[in-house]
Design a protein around this motif. Structure first.
Motif, PDB file in Angstrom:
ATOM      1  N   CYS A 247      -4.408  18.293  -1.731  1.00 33.01           N
ATOM      2  CA  CYS A 247      -3.162  17.719  -1.165  1.00 33.01           C
ATOM      3  C   CYS A 247      -3.084  17.812   0.367  1.00 33.01           C
ATOM      4  CB  CYS A 247      -1.906  18.339  -1.774  1.00 33.01           C
ATOM      5  SG  CYS A 247      -1.764  18.064  -3.540  1.00 33.01           S
ATOM      6  N   VAL A 248      -4.225  18.050   1.029  1.00 33.31           N
ATOM      7  CA  VAL A 248      -4.220  17.974   2.496  1.00 33.31           C
ATOM      8  C   VAL A 248      -4.045  16.502   2.899  1.00 33.31           C
ATOM      9  CG1 VAL A 248      -5.631  18.283   4.580  1.00 33.31           C
ATOM     10  CG2 VAL A 248      -5.621  20.048   2.799  1.00 33.31           C
ATOM     11  N   PHE A 249      -4.715  15.609   2.179  1.00 31.68           N
ATOM     12  CA  PHE A 249      -4.533  14.170   2.402  1.00 31.68           C
ATOM     13  C   PHE A 249      -3.470  13.652   1.458  1.00 31.68           C
ATOM     14  CE2 PHE A 249      -8.935  12.837   4.245  1.00 31.68           C
ATOM     15  CZ  PHE A 249      -8.706  13.666   5.333  1.00 31.68           C
ATOM     16  N   ARG A 250      -2.805  12.580   1.887  1.00 29.79           N
ATOM     17  CA  ARG A 250      -1.682  12.072   1.102  1.00 29.79           C
ATOM     18  C   ARG A 250      -2.015  10.755   0.416  1.00 29.79           C
ATOM     19  NH1 ARG A 250       3.344  12.832   4.250  1.00 29.79           N
ATOM     20  NH2 ARG A 250       4.113  11.473   2.607  1.00 29.79           N
ATOM     21  N   SER A 251      -1.656  10.690  -0.838  1.00 32.36           N
ATOM     22  CA  SER A 251      -1.716   9.421  -1.552  1.00 32.36           C
ATOM     23  C   SER A 251      -0.272   8.942  -1.607  1.00 32.36           C
ATOM     24  CB  SER A 251      -2.265   9.659  -2.951  1.00 32.36           C
ATOM     25  OG  SER A 251      -2.080   8.517  -3.727  1.00 32.36           O
ATOM     26  N   THR A 252       0.008   7.902  -0.863  1.00 32.27           N
ATOM     27  CA  THR A 252       1.402   7.554  -0.596  1.00 32.27           C
ATOM     28  C   THR A 252       1.915   6.433  -1.502  1.00 32.27           C
ATOM     29  OG1 THR A 252       1.185   8.324   1.649  1.00 32.27           O
ATOM     30  CG2 THR A 252       2.889   6.700   1.281  1.00 32.27           C
ATOM     31  N   LEU A 253       3.182   6.592  -1.872  1.00 32.65           N
ATOM     32  CA  LEU A 253       3.859   5.602  -2.703  1.00 32.65           C
ATOM     33  C   LEU A 253       3.961   4.282  -1.926  1.00 32.65           C
ATOM     34  CD1 LEU A 253       5.096   6.327  -5.441  1.00 32.65           C
ATOM     35  CD2 LEU A 253       7.280   6.740  -4.271  1.00 32.65           C
ATOM     36  N   HIS A 254       3.634   3.183  -2.578  1.00 32.41           N
ATOM     37  CA  HIS A 254       3.795   1.883  -1.925  1.00 32.41           C
ATOM     38  C   HIS A 254       4.223   0.847  -2.949  1.00 32.41           C
ATOM     39  CE1 HIS A 254      -0.470   2.340  -3.098  1.00 32.41           C
ATOM     40  NE2 HIS A 254      -0.520   1.023  -3.236  1.00 32.41           N
ATOM     41  N   ARG A 255       4.683  -0.285  -2.450  1.00 28.73           N
ATOM     42  CA  ARG A 255       5.151  -1.361  -3.322  1.00 28.73           C
ATOM     43  C   ARG A 255       5.077  -2.676  -2.558  1.00 28.73           C
ATOM     44  NH1 ARG A 255      11.715  -0.028  -3.015  1.00 28.73           N
ATOM     45  NH2 ARG A 255      12.002  -0.920  -0.924  1.00 28.73           N
ATOM     46  N   VAL A 256       5.242  -3.765  -3.280  1.00 25.81           N
ATOM     47  CA  VAL A 256       5.305  -5.073  -2.612  1.00 25.81           C
ATOM     48  C   VAL A 256       6.623  -5.713  -3.002  1.00 25.81           C
ATOM     49  CG1 VAL A 256       4.232  -7.349  -2.369  1.00 25.81           C
ATOM     50  CG2 VAL A 256       2.791  -5.324  -2.626  1.00 25.81           C
ATOM     51  N   VAL A 257       7.458  -6.014  -1.996  1.00 27.03           N
ATOM     52  CA  VAL A 257       8.751  -6.642  -2.277  1.00 27.03           C
ATOM     53  C   VAL A 257       8.588  -8.161  -2.198  1.00 27.03           C
ATOM     54  CG1 VAL A 257      10.184  -4.716  -1.484  1.00 27.03           C
ATOM     55  CG2 VAL A 257       9.453  -6.439   0.166  1.00 27.03           C
ATOM     56  N   ALA A 258       9.484  -8.859  -2.903  1.00 26.86           N
ATOM     57  CA  ALA A 258       9.459 -10.332  -2.850  1.00 26.86           C
ATOM     58  C   ALA A 258      10.069 -10.757  -1.519  1.00 26.86           C
ATOM     59  CB  ALA A 258      10.262 -10.874  -4.020  1.00 26.86           C
ATOM     60  N   VAL A 259       9.384 -11.640  -0.806  1.00 30.85           N
ATOM     61  CA  VAL A 259       9.887 -12.072   0.499  1.00 30.85           C
ATOM     62  C   VAL A 259      10.193 -13.574   0.506  1.00 30.85           C
ATOM     63  CG1 VAL A 259       8.849 -10.257   1.916  1.00 30.85           C
ATOM     64  CG2 VAL A 259       7.498 -12.295   1.378  1.00 30.85           C
ATOM     65  N   GLY A 260      10.212 -14.179  -0.696  1.00 28.93           N
ATOM     66  CA  GLY A 260      10.514 -15.609  -0.783  1.00 28.93           C
ATOM     67  C   GLY A 260       9.344 -16.482  -0.370  1.00 28.93           C
ATOM     68  N   ARG A 261       8.182 -15.873  -0.225  1.00 25.59           N
ATOM     69  CA  ARG A 261       6.973 -16.632   0.108  1.00 25.59           C
ATOM     70  C   ARG A 261       5.849 -16.200  -0.807  1.00 25.59           C
ATOM     71  NH1 ARG A 261       6.527 -15.166   6.227  1.00 25.59           N
ATOM     72  NH2 ARG A 261       4.332 -15.667   5.993  1.00 25.59           N
ATOM     73  N   GLU A 262       5.065 -17.183  -1.188  1.00 25.06           N
ATOM     74  CA  GLU A 262       3.913 -16.863  -2.018  1.00 25.06           C
ATOM     75  C   GLU A 262       2.970 -15.937  -1.236  1.00 25.06           C
ATOM     76  OE1 GLU A 262       1.642 -20.365  -2.793  1.00 25.06           O
ATOM     77  OE2 GLU A 262       1.317 -19.755  -4.870  1.00 25.06           O
ATOM     78  N   ARG A 263       2.309 -15.054  -1.936  1.00 23.39           N
ATOM     79  CA  ARG A 263       1.455 -14.088  -1.233  1.00 23.39           C
ATOM     80  C   ARG A 263       0.180 -13.838  -2.037  1.00 23.39           C
ATOM     81  NH1 ARG A 263       0.866  -8.367  -1.015  1.00 23.39           N
ATOM     82  NH2 ARG A 263       0.756  -7.549   1.114  1.00 23.39           N
ATOM     83  N   TYR A 264      -0.938 -13.766  -1.334  1.00 22.92           N
ATOM     84  CA  TYR A 264      -2.221 -13.408  -1.967  1.00 22.92           C
ATOM     85  C   TYR A 264      -2.758 -12.147  -1.305  1.00 22.92           C
ATOM     86  CZ  TYR A 264      -2.401 -18.003  -4.145  1.00 22.92           C
ATOM     87  OH  TYR A 264      -2.116 -19.105  -4.910  1.00 22.92           O
ATOM     88  N   SER A 265      -3.347 -11.286  -2.093  1.00 24.27           N
ATOM     89  CA  SER A 265      -4.030 -10.131  -1.506  1.00 24.27           C
ATOM     90  C   SER A 265      -5.218  -9.772  -2.403  1.00 24.27           C
ATOM     91  CB  SER A 265      -3.072  -8.938  -1.356  1.00 24.27           C
ATOM     92  OG  SER A 265      -2.660  -8.502  -2.625  1.00 24.27           O
ATOM     93  N   ALA A 266      -6.068  -8.923  -1.886  1.00 26.87           N
ATOM     94  CA  ALA A 266      -7.216  -8.451  -2.676  1.00 26.87           C
ATOM     95  C   ALA A 266      -7.387  -6.970  -2.397  1.00 26.87           C
ATOM     96  CB  ALA A 266      -8.481  -9.209  -2.286  1.00 26.87           C
ATOM     97  N   ALA A 267      -7.209  -6.167  -3.444  1.00 26.85           N
ATOM     98  CA  ALA A 267      -7.411  -4.721  -3.304  1.00 26.85           C
ATOM     99  C   ALA A 267      -8.827  -4.411  -3.794  1.00 26.85           C
ATOM    100  CB  ALA A 267      -6.387  -3.970  -4.138  1.00 26.85           C
ATOM    101  N   TYR A 268      -9.495  -3.521  -3.084  1.00 32.40           N
ATOM    102  CA  TYR A 268     -10.833  -3.083  -3.498  1.00 32.40           C
ATOM    103  C   TYR A 268     -10.729  -1.575  -3.724  1.00 32.40           C
ATOM    104  CZ  TYR A 268     -15.821  -1.978  -3.133  1.00 32.40           C
ATOM    105  OH  TYR A 268     -17.090  -1.512  -3.370  1.00 32.40           O
ATOM    106  N   PHE A 269     -10.889  -1.180  -4.972  1.00 32.63           N
ATOM    107  CA  PHE A 269     -10.749   0.238  -5.322  1.00 32.63           C
ATOM    108  C   PHE A 269     -12.129   0.876  -5.350  1.00 32.63           C
ATOM    109  CE2 PHE A 269      -7.222  -1.986  -7.524  1.00 32.63           C
ATOM    110  CZ  PHE A 269      -6.163  -1.392  -6.861  1.00 32.63           C
ATOM    111  N   LEU A 270     -12.325   1.818  -4.443  1.00 35.14           N
ATOM    112  CA  LEU A 270     -13.627   2.495  -4.369  1.00 35.14           C
ATOM    113  C   LEU A 270     -13.484   3.877  -5.005  1.00 35.14           C
ATOM    114  CD1 LEU A 270     -16.503   2.730  -3.444  1.00 35.14           C
ATOM    115  CD2 LEU A 270     -15.742   2.998  -1.105  1.00 35.14           C
ATOM    116  N   ASP A 271     -14.055   4.008  -6.183  1.00 37.08           N
ATOM    117  CA  ASP A 271     -13.906   5.239  -6.965  1.00 37.08           C
ATOM    118  C   ASP A 271     -15.266   5.873  -7.220  1.00 37.08           C
ATOM    119  OD1 ASP A 271     -11.203   4.817  -7.133  1.00 37.08           O
ATOM    120  OD2 ASP A 271     -11.362   3.621  -8.951  1.00 37.08           O
TER     121      ASP A 271
END
Ligand SMILES: O=C(O)CCC(=O)C(=O)O
Ligand SMILES: [Fe+2]
Length: 311
Positions: A247-271
């Protein structure tokens, strides 16, 4: 409660001043678990191709997309409302739709759990995903080297223990709708969550919506916008790395809110590879701060987290 926009650090992956880059990474990982990277080596043209393929797929009729519905290996399509990242959300599910693509071998793998859109209509989809996997992995390795140095480990620590060489990486293409129904007022594109794994590299089309909450136990929670910075990727720490660093590093809570515009993203999970035993790093423990978690394999940890999301 929504707050202002954050000034997260921008880390130059090609900086000649290694010490400053390492210090900036450490500060970001300790304070917010989020930072930007520039000079990440992923060409603009590849990002454009990735988003073009993503858009082309998500534009298909729902019935066609459902033919590639996410399988038991978590590869393929997830429809709007099918996933709820925040189990306590009052809504049926998140507004986003997504598509998971695991690592792709050089030759066609007989047991490849990936699902592919029809080649005739998506002739370059697979090659684009393959190229993106390779480019994101290369960037991810450079980021992990800085992270290792920031933890007083040798730069190649994660590579040397085999944390990144067994194809556990996943691309998740995401599409958020522009318009939402009345009944979805207050619903989220992606509801509040932290990522489960080691690190996430996020590319977006520049449309706003991503927010982070740096203090999850504060009430009311304060949500701050993560603005788009041209030419950068957003990097965030996942829960497994938080656990690994005691817990020295933080895994932070996040979210995506609707902004009235279409949105594209690409997450790359490196595990890490599934059989890698993750135990609190010595450099993150001391007499006054003993390990908070017992060792666990990365595979067991991630399986547990995924099964809680898709119960
Ligand atoms: O689309 C985004 O900006 C965030 C996506 C995300 O948080 C995730 O897929 O875990
Ligand atoms: Fe996330």
């Amino acid at each position: 409660m929504a707050g202002g926009s954050l000034d997260l650090p921008v880390v130059d992956l090609a900086s000649p001043d290694l010490k400053s880059a390492v210090d900036a990474v450490r500060k970001a990982c300790v304070e917010s678990g989020f930072f930007y990277v520039t000079n990440h080596g992923i060409q603009d043209g590849l990002l454009e191709a990735l988003f073009a393929e993503s858009k082309k797929f998500f534009e298909l009729p729902l019935e066609e997309k459902m033919l590639l519905q996410r399988n038991s290996a978590h590869r393929g399509y997830t429809a709007p409302y099918a996933e709820k990242l925040d189990a306590s959300s009052e809504f049926q599910g998140d507004l986003k739709e997504s598509f998971y693509i695991g690592a792709v071998g050089d030759v066609d793998m007989p047991n490849d759990p990936n699902q592919w859109p029809p080649k005739e209509r998506f002739p370059s989809w697979k090659d684009t995903m393959k190229l993106y996997h390779a480019a994101a992995l290369a960037a991810g390795k450079r980021i992990l080297s800085l992270i290792a140095l920031s933890l007083d480990l040798e730069a190649e620590f994660f590579q040397n223990i085999g944390a990144v060489d067994c194809s556990s990486e996943v691309i998740r293409l995401l599409h958020y709708p522009g318009e939402v129904n009345e009944s979805d007022n207050g619903n989220y594109g992606a509801s509040a969550h932290s990522d489960y794994g080691m690190i996430t590299l996020l590319a977006t089309d520049g449309t706003p919506g991503l927010q982070i909450c740096r203090e999850k136990d504060r009430h009311p929670q304060l949500w701050e916008d993560v603005r788009h910075v041209d030419g950068t990727l957003i990097v965030n720490i996942g829960d497994l790395l938080e656990r690994w660093t005691n817990c020295v590093f933080r895994s932070t809570l996040h979210r995506v809110v609707a902004v009235g515009r279409e949105r594209y993203s690409a997450a790359y999970f490196l595990d890490p590879r599934p059989d890698l035993v993750v135990q609190c790093l010595e450099s993150c423990c001391c007499d006054a701060c003993p390990p908070r978690f017992p060792p666990i394999t990365a595979g067991d940890y991630l399986k547990e987290r995924l099964s809680a999301t898709y119960k």
